[in-house]
Scaffold this active site. Structure first.
Site, short mmCIF file in Angstrom:
data_model
loop_
_atom_site.label_atom_id
_atom_site.label_comp_id
_atom_site.label_asym_id
_atom_site.label_seq_id
_atom_site.Cartn_x
_atom_site.Cartn_y
_atom_site.Cartn_z
N GLY A 233 9.88 64.09 55.13
CA GLY A 233 10.93 63.54 55.97
C GLY A 233 11.66 62.47 55.21
O GLY A 233 11.48 62.33 54.01
N SER A 234 12.49 61.69 55.88
CA SER A 234 13.20 60.61 55.20
C SER A 234 14.07 59.88 56.20
O SER A 234 14.43 60.40 57.25
CB SER A 234 14.10 61.14 54.08
OG SER A 234 13.36 61.80 53.09
N ASN A 235 14.42 58.64 55.84
CA ASN A 235 15.50 57.91 56.48
C ASN A 235 16.53 57.59 55.41
O ASN A 235 16.17 57.22 54.29
CB ASN A 235 15.01 56.60 57.09
CG ASN A 235 13.90 56.79 58.11
OD1 ASN A 235 14.05 57.55 59.05
ND2 ASN A 235 12.79 56.09 57.92
N ASN A 501 16.37 62.98 59.46
CA ASN A 501 15.93 64.37 59.59
C ASN A 501 16.33 65.01 60.90
O ASN A 501 15.75 66.01 61.32
CB ASN A 501 14.40 64.50 59.39
CG ASN A 501 13.93 63.87 58.11
OD1 ASN A 501 13.10 62.98 58.13
ND2 ASN A 501 14.48 64.29 56.99
#
Length: 809
Positions: A233-235, A501
């Site tokens: 995932g990621s921000n 995401n």
């Protein structure tokens, strides 16, 4: 004026003067340790002087700043530096990519070996390398890879396998020199991670049914996630001039990736004077910066919501399960015979051979293969090596226009969005990734089978019996079968763009993106807890409602916001749970046991809802919310299957259900009359009691990497600063080791005087447990401290921990 010989000589003299000046400055600014590694000149990269030569300047926390005259020498220095820190990890990855794990580690890795050996023996990488750019690698990328391999091998040769500092692979027979082919196969596998890599076992074990009629097997349904570990995932935030107090653009990179294995980031700064100056992070074994910044541009990636592959349902020929029918004509499946070597329990090696099957669409899968039907995987990244070209070109870009030109030229990003900002104060979002060219009209025409209709839109299962259902083509696409840049969801702003995401829809709620094909993601659907929290954090900072001084972002408030420790599920539901347990201090578990929850209720009432090291209640909340989500979800599914149960299950345990007209604040609250919350809390408290663990255990006591306590919480809870343990809470009140989460965190401000960057590599630079840089940044992360990363020559040379190595080969 043409570049005459005298001008070339003058340029050469200027370069030599610059090189000497830079090196002298590096040596004279502080006291350093200098190690010179030399060898005979061997190549003439980039048309320059023979041989490799690079300077590796390591600053605090072991971060290497590699300085070289050309791409080949830059790769040489990078490969040497990376091998110093992580040779064992890359050596094991090479064993995997060569399909040799079973030879060294045993039969448990057989399916992986079959898959990777099939890729090796197909000759695909050789064919891709024979293509001209943009479909094949550019000259600069080829030189970078060749140099990287040479640098890695030089370190290994000089050190020796028996004297490697990392005990993980010291003296092991599976450690040896690598080749450029290994790096290229690794780059291909990175690009395949969300497609073919997910289906490795299904591809490696596919075989036709032995008898007819056969028992039906379910349609394959894995999610497009990394096959080698947890869901990535990621921000990512890009903050434009309207969102910052000083008017300079900023960027936050916060990818959530595995904390072990080869899918980790390595922090590096790469410089070729006048050509390349980029700082950031690379995935292990890839000699290009994938998330980072230059003097005028910063970018990051988050995992895209777009579907990375489609399945094709094959109508098999009568009496022949290895042939399928397209437009009324039977086509035989292609067959590839693959043999790998397996070491048995007795230590003896033996060959194992399998036959793999493929169709015009791609490999045939084991799951779902009956006498009449099979499924083939179509992966648009199956032959994609363009990403390395693109990341290198992005690393040379100084503004958004140049970034977009690089992406339009190569179109190779495999499965990620791009969030970027430039020094002009403008920010952008784009899904410029490789997406199968399946329009909404094509889904209506081609998702016609019973299995396809049952699983759409979650799965794109197309009718493989007609050629009219093959992927389409765009005139501006680099190759057929993928969407061209003109179709990519994009947004350019001067306030902000963000992604956690979720789909492109709510990149900025002030300007929702719509109109893209459904294969790119949804519109009007619940974005999820973490994306909602991300947008709320930005909104509160812009208004000043978060309590961090004046409204608007500074670099310091960006850092503080990132690690603020908010838990959005607790924001939305903790008060209701406390009210429930105050009203019902004794609750009933699922088996009828009565459980006193008063102590737990007091703990939750006193907890501030944050995931700090000293938070008492964070562990209790995680266990409760995880159980509620799991048990209530299972019950809802059962109720839906029961006659007349659809209405009873549809709203779940949220007090206010999701409203597509209010997507940023719904769902919210616990339904105080719903028994699921009481049951989940009762069973959670009983589990704490039975293990002898206090419900008031702090997060720092329960969540550690080795001896280092860690803040952060899970994606399920709706946490921005993500930390995902590899399993549930143990009976000793501790979580097992961290599996994935926040990895390379970068906050950068693009000021007129140059970039100001603050970073944390949560698991540190080196996987070697004997290295001083094995846990140093992890300890920094635990204290919510950041590294002030130098970018200019003055900043690098002023680092009090500077150590310089010059490598030649």
């Amino acid at each position: 004026m043409r570049n005459c010989p005298s001008r070339r000589m003058a340029n050469a003299r200027r370069f030599r003067r610059w090189w000497i000046t830079a090196l002298v400055a590096a040596l004279s600014a502080v006291t350093v340790a200098v190690v010179v590694v030399t060898d005979r000149a061997s190549t003439t990269p980039d048309g320059g002087n023979a041989g490799y030569q690079a300077t590796i300047r390591r600053t605090a926390y072991g971060i290497p700043h590699v300085l070289a005259r050309d791409h080949a020498s830059l790769g040489f220095g990078y490969g040497y530096a990376f091998a110093q820190d992580n040779l064992c990890v890359l050596a094991e990855r090479v064993v995997t990519l060569r399909g040799e794990r079973s030879r060294y580690f045993g039969v448990a890795d057989l399916d992986s070996d079959i898959y990777h050996r099939a890729v090796q023996e197909s000759g695909l990488v050789r064919r891709l390398l024979d293509r001209a750019a943009p479909l094949g690698p550019t000259r600069q990328v080829r030189d970078l890879v060749d140099g990287y391999v040479a640098g890695y091998n030089r370190y290994l040769r000089d050190t020796g396998v028996a004297r490697l500092p990392d005990p993980t692979c010291r003296g092991k027979d599976w450690v040896g020199p690598i080749t450029a082919s290994d790096i290229w196969h690794g780059a291909l596998e990175v690009n395949r991670q969300a497609g073919s890599g997910t289906f490795q076992k299904d591809i490696a074990t596919a075989a036709p049914p032995r008898a007819r009629p056969s028992r039906p097997r379910p349609v394959p349904s894995p999610d497009p996630v990394l096959s080698s570990g947890p869901v990535p995932g990621s921000n990512g935030w890009a903050l434009g001039r309207e969102a910052t107090r000083g008017g300079s653009a900023m960027l936050l990179a916060n990818p959530h990736y595995p904390w072990t294995g080869s899918n980790r980031f390595y922090q590096v700064h790469l410089t070729i004077p006048g050509q390349l100056n980029v700082s950031g992070a690379s995935l292990y074994g890839t000699p290009v910066v994938q998330i980072g910044h230059t003097a005028g541009l910063a970018w990051t990636h988050t995992v895209s919501h777009a579907r990375r592959f489609t399945l094709y349902e094959l109508d098999l020929a009568d009496g022949d399960p290895t042939s399928y029918v397209v437009d009324g004509r039977a086509e035989p499946m292609r067959q590839q015979r693959v043999t790998v070597t397996v070491r048995g329990a007795d230590g003896k090696a033996r060959p194992v051979t399998r036959v793999l099957y493929s169709s015009r669409y791609g490999p045939v899968l084991a799951t779902g293969w009956t006498a009449t039907t099979a499924f083939a995987l179509a992966d648009p990244n199956a032959a994609n090596l363009r990403s390395m070209n693109e990341w290198l070109a992005m690393g040379a870009a100084q503004n958004l226009a140049q970034l977009r030109a690089a992406q339009n030229t190569y179109q190779g990003l495999p499965f990620v969005y791009t969030i970027a900002a430039d020094s002009g104060g403008t920010v952008s979002f784009a899904d410029a990734s490789v997406v199968p060219h399946v329009t909404d009209s094509q889904t209506r025409r081609c998702i016609t089978t019973a299995q396809g209709r049952a699983r759409y839109p979650g799965r794109f299962i197309l009718d493989g019996s007609t050629a009219a259902c093959a992927w389409g083509a765009d005139a501006d696409a680099v190759e057929p079968g993928v969407f061209g840049p003109g179709r990519h969801p994009r947004l350019t702003r001067t306030d902000y763009v963000s992604n956690s995401n979720n789909s492109p829809w709510l990149t900025n709620p002030e300007a929702p993106i719509s109109g893209y094909p459904r294969i790119y993601g949804d519109t009007g659907a619940d974005p999820g807890l973490r994306p909602r929290l991300s947008l709320d954090m930005i909104s509160q900072r812009l208004s000043g409602a978060d309590g961090l001084r004046e409204a608007g972002f500074t670099l310091e408030t960006l850092q503080a916001t990132t690690l603020s420790g908010r838990n959005h599920s607790a924001d939305l539901a903790r008060a209701d749970l406390v009210a429930i347990c105050r009203a019902h201090p004794v609750m009933t578990a699922g088996d009828g046991t009565r459980v006193n929850v008063r102590q737990a209720c007091d703990t939750l009432a006193r907890w501030n809802g944050r995931s700090g090291l000293d938070s008492r209640g964070a562990v209790l909340w995680r266990e409760f919310f995880t159980r509620l989500h799991r048990d209530a979800g299972a019950k809802a599914n059962a109720e839906r299957r029961a006659p007349g149960g659809e209405k009873a299950a549809k709203d779940g345990w949220w007090r206010v259900p999701f409203d597509r007209d209010d997507p940023l604040t719904t769902p919210r609250g616990l339904d105080r009359d719903h028994l699921a919350a009481r049951r989940a809390l009762a069973e959670t408290v009983r589990a704490f009691r039975d293990s002898g663990t206090s419900p008031a255990v702090t997060l720092g006591e329960a969540q550690r990497r080795g001896a280092v306590p860690l803040h952060g919480c899970t994606d399920l809870e709706g946490c921005f600063d993500l930390v995902e343990p590899s399993g549930p809470l143990r009976s000793d009140g501790r979580y097992p080791e961290i599996a994935n989460g926040s990895s390379f965190i970068m906050a950068v401000e693009l000021t007129p005087q140059g970039p100001r960057a603050r970073t944390i590599l949560t698991y540190s630079q080196s996987a070697n447990p004997a290295s001083p840089h094995h846990t140093d940044q992890t300890e920094l992360y635990s204290r919510k401290k950041w590294v002030n990363v130098g970018f200019t020559e003055h900043e690098i040379n002023s680092d009090p921990e500077l150590r310089t190595t010059t490598v030649r080969g």
